[in-house]
Write a protein that holds these residues in place. Structure first.
Motif, mmCIF file in Angstrom:
data_model
loop_
_atom_site.group_PDB
_atom_site.id
_atom_site.type_symbol
_atom_site.label_atom_id
_atom_site.label_comp_id
_atom_site.label_asym_id
_atom_site.label_seq_id
_atom_site.Cartn_x
_atom_site.Cartn_y
_atom_site.Cartn_z
ATOM 1 N N GLN A 211 -44.799 -11.082 -39.621
ATOM 2 C CA GLN A 211 -44.129 -11.787 -40.704
ATOM 3 C C GLN A 211 -43.034 -12.711 -40.168
ATOM 4 O OE1 GLN A 211 -43.024 -9.491 -44.270
ATOM 5 N NE2 GLN A 211 -44.130 -7.766 -43.386
ATOM 6 N N LEU A 212 -42.231 -12.192 -39.257
ATOM 7 C CA LEU A 212 -41.142 -12.995 -38.700
ATOM 8 C C LEU A 212 -41.673 -14.164 -37.885
ATOM 9 C CD1 LEU A 212 -38.715 -10.108 -37.736
ATOM 10 C CD2 LEU A 212 -38.408 -11.774 -39.579
ATOM 11 N N ARG A 213 -42.806 -13.947 -37.216
ATOM 12 C CA ARG A 213 -43.418 -15.034 -36.458
ATOM 13 C C ARG A 213 -43.874 -16.150 -37.397
ATOM 14 N NH1 ARG A 213 -48.040 -12.972 -32.739
ATOM 15 N NH2 ARG A 213 -49.248 -13.077 -34.662
ATOM 16 N N ILE A 214 -44.424 -15.779 -38.548
ATOM 17 C CA ILE A 214 -44.831 -16.789 -39.541
ATOM 18 C C ILE A 214 -43.622 -17.574 -40.020
ATOM 19 C CG2 ILE A 214 -45.699 -17.078 -41.897
ATOM 20 C CD1 ILE A 214 -47.559 -14.642 -41.304
ATOM 21 N N LEU A 215 -42.552 -16.865 -40.366
ATOM 22 C CA LEU A 215 -41.342 -17.534 -40.849
ATOM 23 C C LEU A 215 -40.776 -18.471 -39.796
ATOM 24 C CD1 LEU A 215 -39.020 -17.940 -42.851
ATOM 25 C CD2 LEU A 215 -37.956 -15.863 -41.905
ATOM 26 N N ASP A 216 -40.686 -18.004 -38.565
ATOM 27 C CA ASP A 216 -40.116 -18.841 -37.510
ATOM 28 C C ASP A 216 -41.005 -20.039 -37.201
ATOM 29 O OD1 ASP A 216 -37.826 -17.312 -37.294
ATOM 30 O OD2 ASP A 216 -38.678 -15.988 -35.775
ATOM 31 N N GLY A 217 -42.315 -19.876 -37.394
ATOM 32 C CA GLY A 217 -43.222 -21.010 -37.228
ATOM 33 C C GLY A 217 -42.995 -22.074 -38.292
ATOM 34 N N LEU A 218 -42.764 -21.632 -39.526
ATOM 35 C CA LEU A 218 -42.457 -22.590 -40.594
ATOM 36 C C LEU A 218 -41.164 -23.351 -40.278
ATOM 37 C CD1 LEU A 218 -43.207 -20.508 -43.831
ATOM 38 C CD2 LEU A 218 -44.477 -22.496 -43.006
ATOM 39 N N ILE A 219 -40.140 -22.628 -39.863
ATOM 40 C CA ILE A 219 -38.856 -23.251 -39.587
ATOM 41 C C ILE A 219 -38.963 -24.208 -38.396
ATOM 42 C CG2 ILE A 219 -36.495 -22.791 -38.801
ATOM 43 C CD1 ILE A 219 -36.600 -20.241 -40.542
ATOM 44 N N ALA A 220 -39.738 -23.817 -37.386
ATOM 45 C CA ALA A 220 -39.935 -24.705 -36.227
ATOM 46 C C ALA A 220 -40.575 -26.019 -36.658
ATOM 47 C CB ALA A 220 -40.776 -24.002 -35.176
ATOM 48 N N GLY A 221 -41.489 -25.932 -37.627
ATOM 49 C CA GLY A 221 -42.123 -27.156 -38.114
ATOM 50 C C GLY A 221 -41.144 -28.093 -38.772
ATOM 51 N N LEU A 222 -40.120 -27.533 -39.411
ATOM 52 C CA LEU A 222 -39.063 -28.377 -40.000
ATOM 53 C C LEU A 222 -38.334 -29.160 -38.915
ATOM 54 C CD1 LEU A 222 -37.101 -26.223 -42.613
ATOM 55 C CD2 LEU A 222 -38.296 -28.374 -43.049
ATOM 56 N N ILE B 72 -48.668 -5.035 -48.580
ATOM 57 C CA ILE B 72 -49.165 -3.869 -49.315
ATOM 58 C C ILE B 72 -50.654 -3.648 -49.055
ATOM 59 C CG2 ILE B 72 -49.503 -2.857 -51.611
ATOM 60 C CD1 ILE B 72 -46.564 -3.067 -50.773
ATOM 61 N N PHE B 73 -51.427 -4.723 -49.099
ATOM 62 C CA PHE B 73 -52.885 -4.583 -49.080
ATOM 63 C C PHE B 73 -53.526 -4.836 -47.718
ATOM 64 C CE2 PHE B 73 -51.888 -5.624 -53.545
ATOM 65 C CZ PHE B 73 -52.393 -4.481 -54.138
ATOM 66 N N ALA B 74 -52.787 -5.431 -46.808
ATOM 67 C CA ALA B 74 -53.308 -5.675 -45.456
ATOM 68 C C ALA B 74 -52.197 -5.407 -44.453
ATOM 69 C CB ALA B 74 -53.829 -7.107 -45.328
ATOM 70 N N ALA B 75 -51.660 -4.192 -44.514
ATOM 71 C CA ALA B 75 -50.469 -3.857 -43.737
ATOM 72 C C ALA B 75 -50.695 -3.990 -42.237
ATOM 73 C CB ALA B 75 -50.015 -2.442 -44.080
ATOM 74 N N ARG B 76 -51.895 -3.654 -41.777
ATOM 75 C CA ARG B 76 -52.167 -3.701 -40.336
ATOM 76 C C ARG B 76 -51.995 -5.111 -39.785
ATOM 77 N NH1 ARG B 76 -56.629 -4.773 -37.417
ATOM 78 N NH2 ARG B 76 -57.891 -5.007 -39.300
ATOM 79 N N LEU B 77 -52.292 -6.111 -40.603
ATOM 80 C CA LEU B 77 -52.205 -7.506 -40.166
ATOM 81 C C LEU B 77 -50.917 -8.182 -40.626
ATOM 82 C CD1 LEU B 77 -55.894 -8.565 -40.901
ATOM 83 C CD2 LEU B 77 -54.886 -7.954 -38.688
ATOM 84 N N THR B 78 -50.056 -7.418 -41.281
ATOM 85 C CA THR B 78 -48.827 -8.009 -41.825
ATOM 86 C C THR B 78 -47.629 -7.175 -41.389
ATOM 87 O OG1 THR B 78 -50.215 -8.518 -43.747
ATOM 88 C CG2 THR B 78 -47.914 -9.120 -43.912
ATOM 89 N N THR B 79 -47.564 -6.919 -40.113
ATOM 90 C CA THR B 79 -46.459 -6.147 -39.559
ATOM 91 C C THR B 79 -45.170 -6.963 -39.634
ATOM 92 O OG1 THR B 79 -46.867 -7.014 -37.356
ATOM 93 C CG2 THR B 79 -48.019 -4.971 -37.964
ATOM 94 N N PRO B 80 -44.019 -6.319 -39.536
ATOM 95 C CA PRO B 80 -42.756 -7.078 -39.526
ATOM 96 C C PRO B 80 -42.717 -8.164 -38.461
ATOM 97 C CG PRO B 80 -42.302 -4.765 -39.905
ATOM 98 C CD PRO B 80 -43.770 -4.857 -39.610
ATOM 99 N N SER B 81 -43.217 -7.876 -37.260
ATOM 100 C CA SER B 81 -43.167 -8.886 -36.203
ATOM 101 C C SER B 81 -44.039 -10.088 -36.548
ATOM 102 C CB SER B 81 -43.590 -8.287 -34.864
ATOM 103 O OG SER B 81 -44.920 -7.809 -34.921
#
Length: 199
Positions: A183-194, A172-181
């Motif tokens: 966001q998904l990269r962050i999620l996949d990075g977390l899962i890769a760490g598992l 909402i507040f930093a949309a330019r830096l929080t694109t869907p791609s």
């Protein structure tokens, strides 16, 4: 013959109007007069369904939670383990207009409910329910050997939940830096760490 009123349908109409107003103006700008006009009700008629702004906010949040859970149930279907965990996270993340509007409702809820223990309890119940479901997927993944055995699943889930809430704010507040791609990269990075044991 007296007119038969479908009260559930009327409540749903009002909640739909809440969502339209929140999407256009944010929850802070919502007032009972504008909501009544948006929903096509008089103020008095509106009060019979939602006597206070807190009651409206609770209904809007419960609808957001239900929408997330319904999407997740459809998407996950027969999946389990890390695949199911990822799918559940994706349904929480503000990746499109529908989920962005849900984030707006949630953020409005946080601001309004901070001093209301009953409303805080509504939020806590939903988060606890989601956390239990996500943890069950992680345990299934661990049993299937998808996760490095050195991982602390409880600590990882704390990190994942905090990340998901942060993405709702940033989208909402930093949309330019929080694109869907991103966001998904962050999620996949977390899962890769598992999988590597570095989470």
């Amino acid at each position: 013959m007296p007119k038969i009123v479908d009260h559930d349908a009327r409540r749903e109409e009002i909640i739909e109007a809440v969502w339209r107003l929140v999407a256009r103006r944010g929850f802070a700008a919502l007032n009972m007069r504008d909501l009544a006009a948006e929903a096509g009700f008089t103020n008095g008629a509106l009060a019979r369904y939602f006597p206070t702004k807190a009651a409206i906010l609770r209904a809007a949040l419960e609808r957001a939670n239900a929408a997330t859970e319904q999407r997740a149930a459809r998407t996950i279907a027969g999946a389990n383990g890390l695949n199911a965990f990822r799918k559940f996270c994706v349904e929480i993340m503000p990746l499109d207009d529908e989920r962005l509007n849900e984030a707006r409702v949630v953020i409005g809820f946080w601001n309004y409910a901070v001093a209301d223990q009953e409303l805080i309890g509504v939020y806590d119940q939903a988060i606890s329910r989601w956390r239990d479901q996500m943890l069950s997927y992680l345990h299934t993944a661990a049993e299937a050997g998808e996760i490095n055995p050195s991982c602390d699943l409880d600590a990882f889930l704390d990190l994942a939940m905090a990340t998901l809430m942060g993405l709702q704010i940033n989208a909402i507040f930093a949309a330019r830096l929080t694109t869907p791609s991103r966001q998904l990269r962050i999620l996949d990075g977390l899962i890769a760490g598992l999988q590597t044991g570095t989470s």
